[in-house]
Design a protein around this motif. Structure first.
Motif, PDB file in Angstrom:
ATOM      1  N   THR A 359       0.779  -1.076   0.015  1.00 57.24           N
ATOM      2  CA  THR A 359      -0.153   0.007   0.266  1.00 57.24           C
ATOM      3  C   THR A 359       1.041   1.267  -0.324  1.00 57.24           C
ATOM      4  N   VAL A 360       2.227   1.049  -0.117  1.00 56.63           N
ATOM      5  CA  VAL A 360       2.885   2.669  -0.204  1.00 56.63           C
ATOM      6  C   VAL A 360       4.533   2.084  -1.293  1.00 56.63           C
ATOM      7  N   ASP A 361       4.686   3.052  -1.888  1.00 57.20           N
ATOM      8  CA  ASP A 361       5.761   2.639  -3.118  1.00 57.20           C
ATOM      9  C   ASP A 361       7.514   2.731  -2.269  1.00 57.20           C
ATOM     10  N   ASN A 362       8.312   2.143  -2.097  1.00 58.02           N
ATOM     11  CA  ASN A 362       9.522   1.244  -2.883  1.00 58.02           C
ATOM     12  C   ASN A 362       9.056   0.858  -0.855  1.00 58.02           C
ATOM     13  N   LEU A 363       8.652  -0.019  -0.781  1.00 56.77           N
ATOM     14  CA  LEU A 363       8.914  -0.552   0.122  1.00 56.77           C
ATOM     15  C   LEU A 363       9.915  -1.752   0.197  1.00 56.77           C
ATOM     16  N   SER A 364      10.739  -1.495   1.943  1.00 57.81           N
ATOM     17  CA  SER A 364      12.301  -2.586   1.711  1.00 57.81           C
ATOM     18  C   SER A 364      11.718  -4.267   2.426  1.00 57.81           C
ATOM     19  N   ARG A 365      12.675  -4.681   1.610  1.00 57.76           N
ATOM     20  CA  ARG A 365      12.121  -6.272   2.276  1.00 57.76           C
ATOM     21  C   ARG A 365      13.416  -6.362   2.773  1.00 57.76           C
ATOM     22  N   ARG A 366      13.624  -6.886   3.707  1.00 59.81           N
ATOM     23  CA  ARG A 366      14.851  -7.418   4.882  1.00 59.81           C
ATOM     24  C   ARG A 366      14.909  -8.665   5.143  1.00 59.81           C
ATOM     25  N   HIS A 367      16.081  -9.169   5.649  1.00 58.87           N
ATOM     26  CA  HIS A 367      16.378 -10.728   5.955  1.00 58.87           C
ATOM     27  C   HIS A 367      16.027 -11.499   7.249  1.00 58.87           C
ATOM     28  N   GLY A 368      15.333 -10.179   8.058  1.00 60.53           N
ATOM     29  CA  GLY A 368      14.761 -10.684   8.626  1.00 60.53           C
ATOM     30  C   GLY A 368      13.714  -9.715   9.463  1.00 60.53           C
ATOM     31  N   PRO A 369      12.501 -10.002  10.895  1.00 57.35           N
ATOM     32  CA  PRO A 369      11.687  -9.344  10.920  1.00 57.35           C
ATOM     33  C   PRO A 369      11.418  -8.143  11.543  1.00 57.35           C
ATOM     34  N   GLY A 370      12.437  -6.747  11.224  1.00 59.18           N
ATOM     35  CA  GLY A 370      12.728  -5.770  12.064  1.00 59.18           C
ATOM     36  C   GLY A 370      14.043  -4.791  10.540  1.00 59.18           C
ATOM     37  N   THR A 371      13.032  -3.072  11.462  1.00 61.60           N
ATOM     38  CA  THR A 371      14.085  -2.507  10.527  1.00 61.60           C
ATOM     39  C   THR A 371      15.686  -2.569  10.986  1.00 61.60           C
ATOM     40  N   SER A 372      16.056  -3.417  11.883  1.00 61.52           N
ATOM     41  CA  SER A 372      17.567  -3.137  11.718  1.00 61.52           C
ATOM     42  C   SER A 372      18.886  -4.502  11.157  1.00 61.52           C
ATOM     43  N   TYR A 373      17.502  -5.260  10.858  1.00 60.11           N
ATOM     44  CA  TYR A 373      18.124  -6.264  10.076  1.00 60.11           C
ATOM     45  C   TYR A 373      18.363  -5.568   8.221  1.00 60.11           C
ATOM     46  N   ALA A 374      19.466  -6.123   7.496  1.00 59.02           N
ATOM     47  CA  ALA A 374      19.336  -5.556   6.552  1.00 59.02           C
ATOM     48  C   ALA A 374      18.841  -5.943   5.008  1.00 59.02           C
ATOM     49  N   THR A 375      19.017  -5.174   3.727  1.00 55.33           N
ATOM     50  CA  THR A 375      17.297  -5.013   3.352  1.00 55.33           C
ATOM     51  C   THR A 375      17.910  -5.859   2.114  1.00 55.33           C
ATOM     52  N   TYR A 376      16.991  -6.554   1.401  1.00 58.31           N
ATOM     53  CA  TYR A 376      17.194  -6.861  -0.081  1.00 58.31           C
ATOM     54  C   TYR A 376      17.510  -5.662  -1.414  1.00 58.31           C
TER      55      TYR A 376
END
Length: 432
Positions: A359-376
Protein backbone atom coordinates in the motif's frame (compact mmCIF):
# COMPACT_ATOMS: atom_id res chain seq x y z
CA UNK A 1 -9.48 -15.27 -26.81
CA UNK A 2 -10.65 -18.46 -28.40
CA UNK A 3 -14.41 -18.21 -28.14
CA UNK A 4 -14.59 -14.98 -30.16
CA UNK A 5 -15.80 -14.89 -33.74
CA UNK A 6 -14.37 -11.40 -34.28
CA UNK A 7 -11.10 -10.44 -32.69
CA UNK A 8 -8.79 -7.46 -32.98
CA UNK A 9 -5.18 -8.57 -32.52
CA UNK A 10 -2.90 -6.78 -31.89
CA UNK A 11 9.03 8.14 -6.80
CA UNK A 12 9.37 8.24 -3.57
CA UNK A 13 12.29 7.28 -1.40
CA UNK A 14 12.51 3.87 0.22
CA UNK A 15 9.88 3.42 2.91
CA UNK A 16 11.40 2.30 6.17
CA UNK A 17 9.34 3.59 9.05
CA UNK A 18 7.47 6.70 8.11
CA UNK A 19 4.20 7.46 6.40
CA UNK A 20 0.53 6.84 7.09
CA UNK A 21 -0.72 3.35 7.61
CA UNK A 22 -1.91 1.88 4.38
CA UNK A 23 -3.89 -1.17 5.38
CA UNK A 24 -6.21 0.39 2.89
CA UNK A 25 -9.93 -0.10 3.15
CA UNK A 26 -10.71 1.80 -0.02
CA UNK A 27 -9.59 2.23 -3.59
CA UNK A 28 -7.18 1.60 -5.17
CA UNK A 29 -6.23 -1.16 -2.70
CA UNK A 30 -9.35 -2.83 -1.35
CA UNK A 31 -9.54 -5.36 1.50
CA UNK A 32 -9.20 -9.07 0.78
CA UNK A 33 -10.12 -11.62 3.44
CA UNK A 34 -9.17 -15.26 2.96
CA UNK A 35 -11.03 -18.17 4.47
CA UNK A 36 -9.42 -20.79 6.71
CA UNK A 37 -8.88 -23.53 4.11
CA UNK A 38 -7.56 -21.35 1.31
CA UNK A 39 -4.33 -20.56 -0.43
CA UNK A 40 -3.32 -18.73 -3.58
CA UNK A 41 -1.43 -20.46 -6.37
CA UNK A 42 1.19 -18.69 -8.44
CA UNK A 43 2.06 -20.07 -11.87
CA UNK A 44 5.17 -19.10 -13.80
CA UNK A 45 5.62 -20.51 -17.29
CA UNK A 46 3.88 -21.08 -20.60
CA UNK A 47 0.13 -21.65 -20.89
CA UNK A 48 -2.48 -21.95 -23.60
CA UNK A 49 -6.16 -21.21 -23.91
CA UNK A 50 -8.70 -22.79 -26.22
CA UNK A 51 -12.40 -22.30 -26.74
CA UNK A 52 -13.73 -25.57 -25.30
CA UNK A 53 -11.80 -27.25 -22.52
CA UNK A 54 -10.11 -30.40 -23.89
CA UNK A 55 -10.98 -33.87 -22.64
CA UNK A 56 -8.93 -35.62 -19.97
CA UNK A 57 -7.43 -37.81 -22.70
CA UNK A 58 -6.41 -34.75 -24.70
CA UNK A 59 -4.91 -33.09 -21.64
CA UNK A 60 -2.99 -36.30 -20.95
CA UNK A 61 -1.55 -36.24 -24.48
CA UNK A 62 -0.61 -32.58 -24.11
CA UNK A 63 1.60 -33.30 -21.11
CA UNK A 64 4.23 -33.65 -23.84
CA UNK A 65 3.80 -29.95 -24.68
CA UNK A 66 5.80 -27.04 -23.25
CA UNK A 67 2.61 -25.76 -21.60
CA UNK A 68 1.82 -26.38 -17.94
CA UNK A 69 -1.39 -24.33 -17.53
CA UNK A 70 -4.62 -23.86 -19.45
CA UNK A 71 -7.16 -21.05 -19.58
CA UNK A 72 -10.70 -22.30 -18.95
CA UNK A 73 -13.92 -20.37 -19.51
CA UNK A 74 -15.87 -20.86 -16.30
CA UNK A 75 -18.85 -18.70 -17.28
CA UNK A 76 -20.26 -15.44 -18.56
CA UNK A 77 -23.16 -14.45 -20.78
CA UNK A 78 -20.81 -13.85 -23.74
CA UNK A 79 -19.13 -17.24 -23.51
CA UNK A 80 -19.85 -18.82 -26.89
CA UNK A 81 -18.40 -22.35 -26.56
CA UNK A 82 -20.00 -25.24 -24.73
CA UNK A 83 -17.96 -26.63 -21.83
CA UNK A 84 -18.97 -30.25 -21.29
CA UNK A 85 -15.63 -31.06 -19.66
CA UNK A 86 -15.78 -28.44 -16.92
CA UNK A 87 -16.83 -30.60 -13.97
CA UNK A 88 -15.28 -31.29 -10.58
CA UNK A 89 -14.14 -34.66 -11.90
CA UNK A 90 -12.31 -33.05 -14.85
CA UNK A 91 -10.71 -30.46 -12.60
CA UNK A 92 -9.52 -33.15 -10.20
CA UNK A 93 -8.14 -35.30 -13.01
CA UNK A 94 -6.17 -32.63 -14.83
CA UNK A 95 -4.81 -30.91 -11.73
CA UNK A 96 -3.55 -34.24 -10.39
CA UNK A 97 -1.56 -34.47 -13.64
CA UNK A 98 0.10 -31.20 -12.69
CA UNK A 99 -1.88 -28.78 -14.85
CA UNK A 100 -2.63 -25.33 -13.44
CA UNK A 101 -5.98 -23.79 -14.34
CA UNK A 102 -6.60 -20.17 -15.30
CA UNK A 103 -10.28 -19.28 -14.76
CA UNK A 104 -11.70 -16.83 -17.31
CA UNK A 105 -15.12 -15.21 -17.12
CA UNK A 106 -16.53 -13.73 -20.33
CA UNK A 107 -19.12 -11.35 -18.95
CA UNK A 108 -20.58 -8.08 -20.18
CA UNK A 109 -18.45 -6.17 -22.65
CA UNK A 110 -17.67 -2.49 -23.13
CA UNK A 111 -20.50 -0.41 -24.62
CA UNK A 112 -18.08 0.46 -27.44
CA UNK A 113 -16.73 -3.06 -27.95
CA UNK A 114 -15.56 -4.20 -31.36
CA UNK A 115 -17.13 -7.59 -30.77
CA UNK A 116 -20.35 -8.05 -32.69
CA UNK A 117 -23.51 -9.27 -30.95
CA UNK A 118 -22.01 -8.92 -27.48
CA UNK A 119 -24.11 -8.31 -24.38
CA UNK A 120 -22.80 -4.98 -23.12
CA UNK A 121 -22.35 -3.10 -19.88
CA UNK A 122 -24.96 -0.44 -19.19
CA UNK A 123 -23.25 2.82 -18.25
CA UNK A 124 -25.73 3.69 -15.50
CA UNK A 125 -25.45 0.20 -13.95
CA UNK A 126 -21.76 -0.55 -14.51
CA UNK A 127 -20.86 -0.87 -10.82
CA UNK A 128 -23.85 -3.05 -9.98
CA UNK A 129 -23.20 -5.25 -13.01
CA UNK A 130 -19.53 -5.68 -12.11
CA UNK A 131 -20.44 -6.90 -8.63
CA UNK A 132 -23.22 -9.13 -9.94
CA UNK A 133 -20.97 -10.84 -12.45
CA UNK A 134 -18.16 -11.27 -9.94
CA UNK A 135 -20.62 -13.10 -7.70
CA UNK A 136 -21.69 -15.32 -10.58
CA UNK A 137 -18.06 -16.02 -11.46
CA UNK A 138 -17.39 -17.17 -7.90
CA UNK A 139 -20.44 -19.43 -8.00
CA UNK A 140 -19.34 -20.96 -11.31
CA UNK A 141 -15.77 -21.44 -10.07
CA UNK A 142 -16.86 -23.09 -6.84
CA UNK A 143 -19.21 -25.41 -8.75
CA UNK A 144 -16.25 -27.06 -10.48
CA UNK A 145 -14.13 -27.29 -7.35
CA UNK A 146 -12.06 -24.11 -7.46
CA UNK A 147 -11.29 -22.69 -4.04
CA UNK A 148 -11.36 -19.22 -2.56
CA UNK A 149 -7.90 -17.76 -3.00
CA UNK A 150 -8.14 -18.47 -6.73
CA UNK A 151 -7.75 -15.69 -9.23
CA UNK A 152 -10.59 -15.21 -11.73
CA UNK A 153 -9.91 -13.17 -14.87
CA UNK A 154 -12.61 -10.90 -16.29
CA UNK A 155 -12.32 -10.99 -20.08
CA UNK A 156 -12.70 -7.47 -21.46
CA UNK A 157 -12.27 -7.57 -25.23
CA UNK A 158 -10.87 -4.74 -27.33
CA UNK A 159 -12.98 -1.58 -27.57
CA UNK A 160 -12.90 1.97 -28.94
CA UNK A 161 -10.40 3.97 -26.88
CA UNK A 162 -11.64 7.29 -28.30
CA UNK A 163 -14.95 6.95 -26.42
CA UNK A 164 -14.39 8.59 -23.01
CA UNK A 165 -17.79 7.58 -21.64
CA UNK A 166 -17.13 3.98 -22.61
CA UNK A 167 -13.71 4.09 -20.90
CA UNK A 168 -15.24 5.33 -17.64
CA UNK A 169 -17.95 2.66 -17.82
CA UNK A 170 -15.41 -0.13 -18.24
CA UNK A 171 -13.31 1.15 -15.34
CA UNK A 172 -16.33 1.36 -13.01
CA UNK A 173 -17.34 -2.15 -14.01
CA UNK A 174 -13.87 -3.63 -13.44
CA UNK A 175 -13.43 -1.75 -10.16
CA UNK A 176 -16.63 -3.27 -8.85
CA UNK A 177 -15.57 -6.70 -10.17
CA UNK A 178 -12.37 -6.43 -8.13
CA UNK A 179 -14.05 -5.29 -4.93
CA UNK A 180 -16.65 -8.05 -5.04
CA UNK A 181 -14.09 -10.78 -5.72
CA UNK A 182 -12.02 -9.46 -2.82
CA UNK A 183 -15.08 -9.45 -0.58
CA UNK A 184 -15.61 -13.11 -1.40
CA UNK A 185 -11.95 -14.06 -0.83
CA UNK A 186 -10.86 -14.38 -4.46
CA UNK A 187 -8.10 -12.57 -6.32
CA UNK A 188 -9.09 -10.25 -9.16
CA UNK A 189 -7.60 -10.60 -12.61
CA UNK A 190 -8.39 -8.83 -15.86
CA UNK A 191 -7.67 -10.01 -19.39
CA UNK A 192 -7.64 -7.05 -21.79
CA UNK A 193 -6.18 -5.77 -25.03
CA UNK A 194 -2.96 -3.84 -24.50
CA UNK A 195 -4.33 -0.80 -26.32
CA UNK A 196 -7.70 -0.48 -24.55
CA UNK A 197 -8.55 -2.17 -21.27
CA UNK A 198 -4.97 -2.75 -20.12
CA UNK A 199 -3.97 0.77 -21.09
CA UNK A 200 -6.89 2.29 -19.22
CA UNK A 201 -6.26 0.21 -16.09
CA UNK A 202 -2.65 1.40 -16.11
CA UNK A 203 -3.78 5.01 -16.44
CA UNK A 204 -5.74 4.71 -13.17
CA UNK A 205 -3.33 2.38 -11.35
CA UNK A 206 -2.97 4.80 -8.43
CA UNK A 207 -6.37 6.44 -8.68
CA UNK A 208 -8.53 6.49 -5.56
CA UNK A 209 -11.59 6.35 -7.81
CA UNK A 210 -11.06 2.72 -8.85
CA UNK A 211 -10.06 -0.54 -7.18
CA UNK A 212 -6.85 -1.97 -8.60
CA UNK A 213 -6.97 -5.59 -9.87
CA UNK A 214 -4.36 -7.97 -8.51
CA UNK A 215 -3.16 -9.13 -11.92
CA UNK A 216 -3.41 -8.19 -15.58
CA UNK A 217 -3.27 -10.46 -18.62
CA UNK A 218 -2.73 -8.54 -21.83
CA UNK A 219 -3.40 -9.50 -25.43
CA UNK A 220 -0.48 -8.50 -27.64
CA UNK A 221 0.17 -10.84 -30.54
CA UNK A 222 3.76 -9.90 -31.33
CA UNK A 223 5.16 -13.43 -30.72
CA UNK A 224 7.20 -12.22 -27.74
CA UNK A 225 6.46 -13.91 -24.41
CA UNK A 226 8.15 -11.14 -22.41
CA UNK A 227 6.33 -9.96 -19.31
CA UNK A 228 8.15 -6.62 -19.21
CA UNK A 229 8.47 -3.52 -21.39
CA UNK A 230 4.85 -3.50 -22.44
CA UNK A 231 3.70 -0.38 -24.33
CA UNK A 232 1.69 2.03 -22.19
CA UNK A 233 2.19 0.00 -18.97
CA UNK A 234 4.98 0.87 -16.55
CA UNK A 235 7.27 -1.98 -15.49
CA UNK A 236 6.52 -0.84 -11.92
CA UNK A 237 2.85 -1.78 -12.28
CA UNK A 238 1.71 -5.31 -11.40
CA UNK A 239 5.30 -6.34 -10.73
CA UNK A 240 5.37 -9.31 -8.34
CA UNK A 241 3.68 -12.38 -9.82
CA UNK A 242 0.94 -10.24 -11.37
CA UNK A 243 1.45 -10.38 -15.14
CA UNK A 244 0.44 -12.55 -18.06
CA UNK A 245 0.55 -12.06 -21.81
CA UNK A 246 -1.28 -13.67 -24.70
CA UNK A 247 1.43 -13.36 -27.32
CA UNK A 248 0.09 -15.43 -30.23
CA UNK A 249 -3.46 -15.90 -31.47
CA UNK A 250 -5.45 -18.60 -33.23
CA UNK A 251 -3.33 -21.44 -34.61
CA UNK A 252 -3.04 -25.19 -34.24
CA UNK A 253 -0.42 -27.24 -32.43
CA UNK A 254 -0.07 -31.00 -32.04
CA UNK A 255 1.33 -32.97 -29.11
CA UNK A 256 0.91 -36.64 -28.30
CA UNK A 257 -1.01 -37.04 -31.54
CA UNK A 258 -3.68 -34.54 -30.47
CA UNK A 259 -4.21 -31.30 -32.41
CA UNK A 260 -5.83 -28.28 -30.75
CA UNK A 261 -6.55 -24.74 -31.87
CA UNK A 262 -5.01 -22.48 -29.25
CA UNK A 263 -3.68 -19.09 -28.20
CA UNK A 264 -0.23 -18.92 -26.57
CA UNK A 265 0.25 -17.31 -23.15
CA UNK A 266 3.14 -16.47 -20.86
CA UNK A 267 2.35 -16.28 -17.13
CA UNK A 268 3.74 -15.17 -13.82
CA UNK A 269 0.50 -14.56 -11.98
CA UNK A 270 -2.07 -16.10 -9.63
CA UNK A 271 -4.24 -18.88 -11.05
CA UNK A 272 -6.80 -21.31 -9.62
CA UNK A 273 -6.37 -23.12 -6.32
CA UNK A 274 -7.80 -26.61 -5.81
CA UNK A 275 -7.57 -29.41 -3.27
CA UNK A 276 -5.61 -32.64 -3.76
CA UNK A 277 -6.97 -35.90 -2.38
CA UNK A 278 -4.71 -38.36 -0.55
CA UNK A 279 -5.07 -40.88 2.26
CA UNK A 280 -3.25 -41.24 5.58
CA UNK A 281 -1.24 -44.32 6.57
CA UNK A 282 -2.08 -44.29 10.27
CA UNK A 283 -4.57 -42.68 12.63
CA UNK A 284 -3.46 -39.08 13.18
CA UNK A 285 -4.52 -35.80 14.79
CA UNK A 286 -5.27 -32.57 13.01
CA UNK A 287 -3.98 -29.34 14.57
CA UNK A 288 -4.95 -25.68 14.38
CA UNK A 289 -1.46 -24.88 13.09
CA UNK A 290 1.53 -26.68 11.57
CA UNK A 291 2.92 -28.39 14.65
CA UNK A 292 2.01 -30.57 17.61
CA UNK A 293 2.22 -27.59 19.97
CA UNK A 294 -0.99 -26.24 18.43
CA UNK A 295 -4.37 -27.37 19.79
CA UNK A 296 -5.72 -30.66 18.47
CA UNK A 297 -8.78 -30.13 16.27
CA UNK A 298 -9.71 -33.65 15.28
CA UNK A 299 -8.69 -37.20 14.47
CA UNK A 300 -8.34 -38.87 11.06
CA UNK A 301 -8.58 -42.64 10.89
CA UNK A 302 -6.15 -44.98 9.17
CA UNK A 303 -6.63 -44.95 5.37
CA UNK A 304 -9.14 -42.09 5.51
CA UNK A 305 -9.04 -39.49 2.77
CA UNK A 306 -7.79 -35.94 3.26
CA UNK A 307 -8.11 -32.90 1.02
CA UNK A 308 -4.81 -31.01 0.97
CA UNK A 309 -4.85 -27.38 -0.12
CA UNK A 310 -1.16 -26.50 0.26
CA UNK A 311 2.04 -27.39 2.09
CA UNK A 312 4.13 -25.40 4.56
CA UNK A 313 6.91 -25.90 7.08
CA UNK A 314 6.81 -26.83 10.76
CA UNK A 315 8.49 -29.02 13.39
CA UNK A 316 10.09 -32.20 12.08
CA UNK A 317 8.08 -35.40 12.35
CA UNK A 318 9.82 -38.56 11.18
CA UNK A 319 11.94 -37.51 8.22
CA UNK A 320 10.09 -34.34 7.20
CA UNK A 321 9.38 -30.78 8.28
CA UNK A 322 6.53 -30.50 5.75
CA UNK A 323 3.01 -29.95 7.06
CA UNK A 324 -0.17 -30.16 4.99
CA UNK A 325 -2.95 -27.61 5.24
CA UNK A 326 -6.38 -29.20 4.78
CA UNK A 327 -9.49 -27.72 3.24
CA UNK A 328 -10.99 -27.06 6.68
CA UNK A 329 -7.96 -24.96 7.67
CA UNK A 330 -6.39 -27.57 9.98
CA UNK A 331 -2.95 -29.11 9.55
CA UNK A 332 -1.45 -32.60 9.55
CA UNK A 333 2.15 -33.71 9.34
CA UNK A 334 3.02 -34.80 5.82
CA UNK A 335 4.94 -37.73 7.27
CA UNK A 336 1.74 -39.74 7.65
CA UNK A 337 0.06 -38.65 4.40
CA UNK A 338 0.46 -40.71 1.25
CA UNK A 339 1.77 -37.79 -0.76
CA UNK A 340 4.42 -38.77 -3.34
CA UNK A 341 7.50 -37.03 -1.92
CA UNK A 342 9.33 -37.45 1.37
CA UNK A 343 10.95 -35.54 2.99
CA UNK A 344 10.24 -32.60 0.63
CA UNK A 345 7.25 -30.89 -0.86
CA UNK A 346 5.03 -32.82 -3.27
CA UNK A 347 4.18 -31.34 -6.66
CA UNK A 348 1.66 -30.28 -7.79
CA UNK A 349 0.54 -29.21 -4.29
CA UNK A 350 1.45 -25.51 -3.97
CA UNK A 351 3.22 -23.91 -1.05
CA UNK A 352 0.87 -22.10 1.32
CA UNK A 353 0.72 -18.40 0.54
CA UNK A 354 -1.87 -15.63 0.73
CA UNK A 355 -1.02 -12.53 -1.32
CA UNK A 356 -2.03 -8.98 -0.48
CA UNK A 357 -1.25 -5.74 -2.27
CA UNK A 358 1.36 -3.42 -0.82
CA UNK A 359 0.00 0.00 0.00
CA UNK A 360 3.01 2.29 -0.23
CA UNK A 361 5.70 2.84 -2.83
CA UNK A 362 9.28 1.57 -2.50
CA UNK A 363 8.77 -0.87 0.36
CA UNK A 364 11.93 -2.54 1.66
CA UNK A 365 12.27 -6.31 2.02
CA UNK A 366 14.50 -7.41 4.89
CA UNK A 367 16.40 -10.51 5.97
CA UNK A 368 14.49 -10.66 9.24
CA UNK A 369 11.44 -9.22 11.03
CA UNK A 370 12.74 -5.77 11.86
CA UNK A 371 14.27 -2.59 10.55
CA UNK A 372 17.68 -3.54 11.96
CA UNK A 373 18.00 -6.39 9.46
CA UNK A 374 19.75 -5.86 6.14
CA UNK A 375 17.64 -5.12 3.09
CA UNK A 376 17.32 -7.14 -0.07
CA UNK A 377 18.17 -5.49 -3.40
CA UNK A 378 15.19 -3.80 -4.99
CA UNK A 379 12.15 -2.10 -3.51
CA UNK A 380 8.52 -3.13 -3.94
CA UNK A 381 6.41 -0.63 -5.87
CA UNK A 382 2.95 0.21 -4.59
CA UNK A 383 0.36 -2.37 -5.61
CA UNK A 384 2.85 -5.24 -5.70
CA UNK A 385 1.62 -8.53 -4.32
CA UNK A 386 3.21 -9.52 -1.03
CA UNK A 387 2.95 -13.32 -1.13
CA UNK A 388 2.68 -13.90 2.62
CA UNK A 389 3.52 -17.34 4.00
CA UNK A 390 3.34 -16.50 7.72
CA UNK A 391 3.52 -13.70 10.29
CA UNK A 392 5.70 -13.14 13.33
CA UNK A 393 6.56 -10.38 15.81
CA UNK A 394 9.34 -7.89 15.13
CA UNK A 395 10.22 -4.25 15.53
CA UNK A 396 7.30 -1.86 15.63
CA UNK A 397 6.46 0.12 12.51
CA UNK A 398 3.56 2.53 12.68
CA UNK A 399 0.84 0.83 14.71
CA UNK A 400 2.02 -2.78 14.46
CA UNK A 401 4.86 -5.10 15.45
CA UNK A 402 3.72 -7.78 12.98
CA UNK A 403 6.04 -8.73 10.12
CA UNK A 404 5.19 -10.84 7.10
CA UNK A 405 7.47 -13.56 5.79
CA UNK A 406 7.15 -13.71 2.01
CA UNK A 407 7.46 -16.72 -0.27
CA UNK A 408 11.02 -15.70 -1.22
CA UNK A 409 12.10 -15.79 2.44
CA UNK A 410 12.24 -12.02 2.90
CA UNK A 411 10.26 -9.98 5.44
CA UNK A 412 8.16 -6.83 5.14
CA UNK A 413 6.35 -4.92 7.85
CA UNK A 414 2.65 -5.66 7.92
CA UNK A 415 1.97 -1.94 8.34
CA UNK A 416 2.28 -1.41 4.59
CA UNK A 417 0.47 -4.55 3.43
CA UNK A 418 -3.31 -4.64 2.93
CA UNK A 419 -4.00 -7.51 5.31
CA UNK A 420 -7.12 -7.33 7.47
CA UNK A 421 -5.40 -5.58 10.38
CA UNK A 422 -2.61 -3.03 10.82
CA UNK A 423 -2.34 -3.62 14.57
CA UNK A 424 -2.28 -7.41 15.03
CA UNK A 425 -2.19 -10.75 13.22
CA UNK A 426 -4.55 -11.48 10.33
CA UNK A 427 -6.45 -14.75 10.02
CA UNK A 428 -5.95 -17.25 8.48
CA UNK A 429 -2.23 -16.49 8.23
CA UNK A 430 -0.17 -18.83 10.42
CA UNK A 431 2.56 -17.77 12.85
CA UNK A 432 6.15 -18.30 11.71
Amino acid sequence: MKRIRFKVAAAAVAVLLLGPSASAMAEPTTPLTYGAGTTATRFTGLAFDTCTAPTVAQMTAWKASPYKAIGIYVGGVNRSCAQPQLTQSWVSSVTRMGWRLIPIYLGYQAPCTFRSNAVKITAASAAAQGALLAGDAVTKARAIGLLAGSAIYADMEHYNTADATCRATVLRFLSSWTKELHRRGFLSGVYAHQDSGARHLAEVYNSTAYARPDAVWIARWNLSSSLTNWPLISNRYWLIGQRAKQYRGDHTETYGGVTLNIDNDSFDAPVASVWYSYTVRTTIHTYSGPGTSYPVRGTIALNAGVRIVCQTFGPKIGVTTVWDKLIDGTYITDYYARTPTKPGYSAPIPGCSNPFQTTVDNLSRRHGPGTSYATYPGLLPVGSLAWVTCQRPGSKVGTTSVWNRLSDGSYVTDYYVATTSNTTYSAPLRRC
